[in-house]
Enzyme design. Sequence first.
Site, PDB file in Angstrom:
ATOM      1  N   HIS A  10       0.813  -1.224   0.000  1.00  0.00           N
ATOM      2  CA  HIS A  10       0.000   0.000   0.000  1.00  0.00           C
ATOM      3  C   HIS A  10       0.839   1.263   0.000  1.00  0.00           C
ATOM      4  O   HIS A  10       0.340   2.334  -0.306  1.00  0.00           O
ATOM      5  CB  HIS A  10      -0.959   0.016   1.199  1.00  0.00           C
ATOM      6  CG  HIS A  10      -2.158  -0.850   0.982  1.00  0.00           C
ATOM      7  ND1 HIS A  10      -2.139  -2.206   1.203  1.00  0.00           N
ATOM      8  CD2 HIS A  10      -3.393  -0.571   0.520  1.00  0.00           C
ATOM      9  CE1 HIS A  10      -3.316  -2.715   0.905  1.00  0.00           C
ATOM     10  NE2 HIS A  10      -4.100  -1.745   0.484  1.00  0.00           N
ATOM     11  N   GLY A  11       2.097   1.134   0.361  1.00  0.00           N
ATOM     12  CA  GLY A  11       2.935   2.321   0.327  1.00  0.00           C
ATOM     13  C   GLY A  11       4.287   2.033   0.940  1.00  0.00           C
ATOM     14  O   GLY A  11       4.424   1.154   1.791  1.00  0.00           O
TER      15      GLY A  11
END
Lengths: 462, 381
Positions: free
Chosen positions: A316-317
């Site tokens: 997600h990051g």
Amino acid sequence: MVFSSLVFVFAYLPITLAAYFISPVKWRNAVLFVFSLAFYGWGEPAYIAVMLASVLSSYGFGFMIEKYRANDRRKAKLFMLLSVFVNLAFLLFFKYFNFFAHAFGAEGIEGLKLPVGISFYTFQIMSYTVDLYRGEVAQAKRFVPFGTYVTLFPQLIAGPIVRYKDVCDQLSARKESFQKFASGAQRFVCGLSKKLILGDGAAAAADYFSAQSELAPTAVGIWAAIAFYTFHIYYDFSGYSDMAIGLGRMFGFEFPENFDHPYVSKSITEFWRRWHITLSTWFREYVYIPLGGNRKGKARTYLNLAVVWLLTGFWHGAGWNYIMWGAYFLVLLVAEKAFAGRVLEKIPAVFSRIITLFFIGFGWLIFFRTDISRLFGDIALAFGAGGAFSDLPTAVDILKLLPFALICVFGCTGIPLRVCKKILSKHAKIAAAAPAVTVILLLICTAYMVDDTFSPFLYYIF
Amino acid sequence: MKNYDKITAIAFCAFLAVFSVLFIFLPSRTFSEQENRELASAPELSAGSLFDGTFADGVNVWFADQFPGRDAMVKLKSAAEQLLLKQSNNGVLYSRDQLAVKQFDAYRSRLYKVADADGFFESSVSAQADSLVRAAEKVDVPVITLVPPRTIDVCGEKFGYPGHGDALFELLESALSEKAGYIDTLGMLREGYGDYLIYRTDHHWTTAGAYRAYVKIAEKLGMGEECLPETFFTKEKIPGFYGTTAARGNFVFCENDVLEIWTAGDDGDYSVVADGKEIGGFYDRSRLDTSDKYSVFLGGTHGTTVITKKGGENRKKMLIIKDSFANCLIPFLARGFDIVALDIKSGVDIAQAVRTYGADVILVVCNAENVVSDGSLGRIY
């Protein structure tokens, strides 16, 4: 380009639709391919090269995997791994290089920007490579349909993550129809409304409470921010998936669903079956099960879960908070597997839902706070340390936004859809309103997009 | 069912087509009355702008600015927000007879660590006040400072925020009272809120509000007796005024304002020179036909405005460093002083200004919003 922009809706989409439906059937993939590249390159044309390199390499390796997969598994595996490696290398470099550089105290590369959608299309490409090796899908012999699959603009930027095996038949033979187009248009408008009217509104409220919590920290304020983050990410992301699925349908594609009312879940396990379904499916199929899933004993199962959830968080990051977010869900899921799941099943549904939602919402706080020290401050604040319980302005702010929040709550449940279906089944004639409703909603969405640059030049600063 | 599908599909496509075609063929507008600003035109395409993304950004802005029916669309969005039972739009709080901006933008640039609920950076405001005090010490004429409050500070309780702005004004008062002649306008406007001292749909004070400020200034200067009575003026009423706050909020249902011009028989005795040009009096009535009606006072904001009494009468001189709040106040002050008014935005070296223009008294008028989000008071040095 993003779907929720005037340029997309009133320039790109009409031109693409016209070009597509005017073209003879055999040219249609090529049309989609070319227009999808234009969609992708809009704003950042340089990254088309990155994507094409990714597409070309996996397309090329496909031939080698195909060549060896029947009689030389080792070589086939080697090429499969090579292909996966090349793909991941792009992802690792662009998305994670600076993170690791900083983690090891080195200088990052300044100005290294993340190519849009790289996390999504890389995963799509890998699904092809792995499934081809496993013999679950036929080799993509022609380049254009394969290129079209990867670059297909509806799902290119934010999913759903469509596996090659799910759409390979549709790439060669699909049927466009009024029925599909209409349901696609409705789905698109529905997604657009979710994003613009509810998602952006919730985002503004979340930002507001978040900023406010810095000025006058209160526990109630931070929970209000959490509530609106929860709405924001759902309406934004599921709205985007709706738009993608709808656009796909207009061109005759049927993409897998990505959300199924996740906030009504009665456990975190159920939540992850309803939230970003195509990502969880991907991790299950290409990471969890190959690692042995739950078939190799308890210890190994937990280890496998740990790998999957840390990767999910990291996907997600590139930030510590995302890893923490993954770890957070790992802990919750393990707890549910061990004991909490049984408790959640026994207590009345309304309680298990509230408990589940509480943990989901708290998760979003971790998700949105990329600044770790602020994250810890806010966590403390949420549980009463470092600020007042509430103050009058915060209470007033919440009261003002309460009707909007209730609309958001209502929209997260399956009730609106059920009510619509019930009314339609009783009064079939109401279906006649569908075209009008679609157009009116689209008009309202247009108004929101136009308003986005509304900036009266007033002399506030004079 | 099938029939409706066909209609839906066609309606959807027609909608896209109609607006695309209108967008292409409608003549582009250069200026928006409603927003009082130039609208964007098509961006220029070059290899550089294409690759660094500025072309794409330009196209987005161009599309939105030139979109068919832009003004109506903006209204529609506001109406939709009201349907969602939100009580604000674009940061403007709504009630039927009063709009108010609750400014959140100031927090966004997190330059300073803050600890106050009204949304201002204490260190920034203190620094501005210090700078003003230092400037005031450089000159040996009295300095008077007015910080007209924001609407929300005056009638916060109407929207559930009683006492909004208290902390800000307490800080200003304690920092500026002694050394910069601070005059409290917040209390004055709160007490007189029922007397229509601030506009419903505009962030300025009304002419009546400005008049009360004028009386306070005169009292502070010990000239209370020379103050002209309200009855000296004839009140010309301009109904149908929608001000800045309405323009930003775009609400469908809101009461408009009555703008008042207080005229008197001696109006013609004064010469008003703005940026070197005689503008023919205190009021530029041609502005009443535009959306920016408040600029009827002194013809809007100018860099330098010089007001003298015709006939060369030798009067005391007031140097005013101001934002737009002073525009409707100046006609009152001009009765007692020759005036040089400088725009605060361009920055003013106070000692230099006194040398250039001469001054018997210096008046600073800077509204609270400019203090909080622009640091305007710090521009006086």
